[in-house]
Design a protein around this motif. Sequence first.
Motif, PDB file in Angstrom:
ATOM      1  N   CYS A  97     -23.015  -6.736  28.641  1.00 36.05           N
ATOM      2  CA  CYS A  97     -24.295  -7.383  29.271  1.00 36.05           C
ATOM      3  C   CYS A  97     -25.157  -6.111  29.660  1.00 36.05           C
ATOM      4  CB  CYS A  97     -24.129  -8.071  30.717  1.00 36.05           C
ATOM      5  SG  CYS A  97     -25.708  -8.706  31.422  1.00 36.05           S
ATOM      6  N   CYS A 149     -25.762  -6.646  34.162  1.00 35.21           N
ATOM      7  CA  CYS A 149     -24.759  -6.344  35.007  1.00 35.21           C
ATOM      8  C   CYS A 149     -23.558  -5.635  34.394  1.00 35.21           C
ATOM      9  CB  CYS A 149     -24.530  -7.672  35.572  1.00 35.21           C
ATOM     10  SG  CYS A 149     -23.387  -8.736  34.301  1.00 35.21           S
ATOM     11  N   CYS A 208     -24.918 -14.132  33.774  1.00 38.76           N
ATOM     12  CA  CYS A 208     -25.986 -13.725  34.614  1.00 38.76           C
ATOM     13  C   CYS A 208     -27.283 -14.155  33.821  1.00 38.76           C
ATOM     14  CB  CYS A 208     -25.980 -12.179  35.036  1.00 38.76           C
ATOM     15  SG  CYS A 208     -26.657 -11.404  33.622  1.00 38.76           S
ATOM     16  N   CYS A 227     -24.920 -13.224  28.837  1.00 37.37           N
ATOM     17  CA  CYS A 227     -23.887 -13.212  30.021  1.00 37.37           C
ATOM     18  C   CYS A 227     -24.034 -14.368  30.808  1.00 37.37           C
ATOM     19  CB  CYS A 227     -24.317 -11.932  30.740  1.00 37.37           C
ATOM     20  SG  CYS A 227     -23.171 -11.543  32.044  1.00 37.37           S
TER      21      CYS A 227
HETATM   22 ZN   LIG Z   1     -24.905  -9.853  33.097  1.00 41.87          ZN
END
Ligand SMILES: [Zn+2]
Length: 399
Positions: free
Chosen positions: A4, A7, A22, A20
């Motif tokens: 990612c 993160c 996220c 990702c």
């Molecule tokens: Zn991420």
Amino acid sequence: MLKCTSCGREYSLRKPYQRCECGEPLELELFKSTPGIGRRIWERFLGFFPFELNPDLSLGEGDTSLTKAKKLSKELGVKLYLKNETLNPTWSFKDRGTYIGIHRALQLGFEKIGTVSTGNMAASVAAYGARAGLETYILVSSTIPEEKLKALALYGARIIKVQGDYGELYYKSLKIGRKRGIYFINSDDPFRVEGYKTISFEIIEEVTPDYVVVPTSSGGLFRGIVKGFLELKESELIEKLPCFVVVQAEGCSPICKAFNDRKEKIERFESPHTIAHAIENPCPPSGNAVLRLLKKIKGLCVAVSDEEILDAQRALGKEGLFVQPASATGIAAIRKLKEKEIIEDGTIEENSRVVSILTGSGLKTLSHVEGGEIKECWLQELEECLRYREEKEMSLQGY
Ligand SMILES: [Zn+2]
Ligand SMILES: *Cc1c(COP(=O)(O)O)cnc(C)c1O
């Protein structure tokens, strides 16, 4: 391994991960290698790609020319080089990314591919899908002009006009694609980004730039070009990175807006409107990733107006190059930076080597181009008519 860009979470290469959990885009690690000899960029930089490449899937993308711009160099007081991406098989740089993206889809066992696009990427994926013999789905917004659909149909792609939020379509296509066995090679797919690195490799074969100027929409191209240079540095093929400049159109500049406001996240750009349609993405999926990169490498972000874009397009015409408005934004940005209008955000130094990426051909956007003055005459009058033109032009030049 895919990682990612925000993160740092890691994902296996065995599954079709593209983003990702996220929400941010994934990326392959930096490659470190030594270039060799070969007729094509894919051969010379063999060690910089995640898998072996199959020439049968190629349509001859890459190895485009880098043209020194004589008039503009003089005007701008820099050494200006134009990376002519209009020379690709479907007349834009997208082909470099599609070529690698197709490999990824086949490697994972997909038999269908697709993309979400209104223009250059649609044509590119349709062409490469046809080449590979894959069923190809192109999702377009319902407002697309008929004219643009013709080429896609010719390549044999399945076209679906989708009503609704175009930004959301990007995410939805990835989700549904995984379920229905369609690999969507969208704008900032990690493997598309890998293909774009070749622009950096080709540049460095010819010149060591001080600045690289990149028209930016989703952010995939910018990420690819920067990754290419980071890999060149890792591999000790260059000593230092050039300064990278993100260019957007004022009428749709979510990345520049967040950059200038010193924000870490982009916000949707309300009521976007610009003549540079190819870079009119109000919610770029790699917008935050580009902001993180700009911070890390101390890059610049410049927004230019439609008027400045059209001026730049005409100036490029006088160098013998016909690009679409999105691709002329780079020249408009260099002009702006040279005039030091944006002192706070940096400038371009006198005599430096500047590369501007001419991302796509002007023949794709003929409708807004103004014709010049045209004279008519009878065959019998031709000589007189030519003399008249010459005299008129000499008087215009002040002879
Ligand atoms: Zn991420
Ligand atoms: C796609 C495109 C861009 C922008 O590329 P992104 O990867 O979306 O940032 C710029 N110019 C042209 C002509 C394009 O087709």
